[in-house]
Design an enzyme around this catalytic site. Structure first.
Site, mmCIF file in Angstrom:
data_model
loop_
_atom_site.group_PDB
_atom_site.id
_atom_site.type_symbol
_atom_site.label_atom_id
_atom_site.label_comp_id
_atom_site.label_asym_id
_atom_site.label_seq_id
_atom_site.Cartn_x
_atom_site.Cartn_y
_atom_site.Cartn_z
ATOM 1 C CG ASP A 60 -2.950 8.731 -3.901
ATOM 2 O OD1 ASP A 60 -2.959 9.861 -3.825
ATOM 3 O OD2 ASP A 60 -1.779 7.938 -3.562
ATOM 4 C CG PHE B 288 -1.806 -1.377 1.117
ATOM 5 C CD1 PHE B 288 -3.858 -0.574 0.847
ATOM 6 C CD2 PHE B 288 -1.664 -2.253 1.640
ATOM 7 C CE1 PHE B 288 -4.347 -1.277 0.415
ATOM 8 C CE2 PHE B 288 -2.882 -3.274 2.058
ATOM 9 C CZ PHE B 288 -4.424 -2.705 2.043
ATOM 10 C CG ASP B 289 1.522 6.031 -1.700
ATOM 11 O OD1 ASP B 289 2.599 6.631 -1.522
ATOM 12 O OD2 ASP B 289 -0.285 6.632 -1.506
ATOM 13 C CG LEU B 290 0.946 6.685 4.545
ATOM 14 C CD1 LEU B 290 0.250 5.737 5.537
ATOM 15 C CD2 LEU B 290 2.365 6.402 5.477
ATOM 16 C CG ASP B 291 0.651 10.565 3.262
ATOM 17 O OD1 ASP B 291 -0.290 11.740 4.087
ATOM 18 O OD2 ASP B 291 2.028 10.248 3.462
#
Length: 297
Positions: free
Chosen positions: A235, A78-81
């Site tokens: 995202d 997963f990316d975070l922000d």
């Protein structure tokens, strides 16, 4: 209509108006994707978006290709922000503050700032700063503003805790792959207690090249003892590109501030509408992967 996972032998469909698909809708997507494997059939068969006629038509168009290499997905990166934590407002405000402080004559619309979200601060500021010294000043101002106001600007996206808890319980390998430095990423990450789900955290400190390069993705995968299949979820187009460059599946999130179209344009295999859609899709995929396929890994 979304038609994705086609390169992996699977796709999901979704319409924003919530109406069932017609048979023509379905057959058009079959034509677009080329063929279906068994996992594709199950996901569509169990989808509330399809009418009975579509489900019946589906049975006549499933093609089992013995050459397909369908693998269990057991590793999620997963990316975070912008993916788990909604920090878009503080990111945009921090960019605007840095530009106003050091480049007051630069016209920087909000839309341009949004377009620039994703790559490292060094990469973005180098596009506008006249020299390295100015890049460093811009970064310092950005970080100072971000740190001072971070707590009041960010929040978790809906159902993040619920779905991560389910994924952890189901035994998935879970990793964060972010383009932030660790000291910048950790405050919000630990504030929401996301650290209890993730065994691996790859930040800008850990790599030479950031996303969209494959290095951060491969670095994360190397930390796990057993990876059958993996998917990078984010995202930003750079998240999708990093997954693709590393040779794994790559997913976009439908809540991206840049919009699903930007993620589809760089080849996202699937766009998850929300966290529950993510869990449901992965669960159905893995349920339909046979032991024979798993033995091939």
């Amino acid at each position: 209509m979304l038609c994705r996972f086609k390169n992996a032998g699977i796709f999901t469909l979704g319409k924003h108006d919530g109406h069932p698909f017609s048979t023509d809708d379905f057959l058009q997507c079959i034509d677009d994707c080329g063929h279906l494997t068994t996992p594709s059939y199950t996901i569509i068969r169990n989808s509330p978006y399809f009418s009975t006629s579509v489900s019946q038509s589906l049975q006549r168009h499933v093609k089992i290709n013995s050459g397909d290499t369908v693998k269990t997905i057991n590793t999620l990166l997963f990316d975070l922000d912008g993916t788990l934590i909604d920090s878009n407002d503080i990111i945009i405000a921090s960019y605007a503050h840095a530009y106003r402080t050091h480049l007051p004559d630069l016209v920087m619309p909000r839309e341009t700032i949004i377009d620039n979200i994703g790559p490292t601060l060094e990469t973005i500021f180098s596009r506008y700063a006249p020299d390295v010294a100015m890049v460093e000043r811009l970064i310092a101002s950005y970080r100072a503003h971000y740190t001072a106001h971070e707590a009041t600007y960010h929040t978790l996206y809906p159902d993040v805790h619920i779905v991560l808890e389910q994924l952890k319980r189901d035994g998935y390998n879970l990793a964060i792959v972010t383009s932030k430095y660790r000291d910048a990423a950790m405050p919000s990450f630990t504030h929401y207690e996301l650290d209890r789900y993730f065994d691996v955290f790859i930040s800008l400190d850990d790599v030479t090249y950031s996303k969209p390069d494959k290095e951060p993705v491969l670095k994360a995968l190397e930390q796990f003892d057993h990876v059958t299949g993996a998917i990078m979820i984010g995202d930003n187009p750079t998240d999708v590109q990093a997954g693709k460059n590393a040779g794994i599946l790559a997913a976009g999130v439908g809540w991206s501030i840049k919009g699903a179209a930007a993620l589809e344009a760089v080849g996202a295999d699937v766009i998850f509408r929300d966290m529950n859609h993510l869990y449901h899709t992965l669960t159905l995929w893995n349920k339909e992967v046979t032991p024979e396929h798993e033995k091939e890994t």
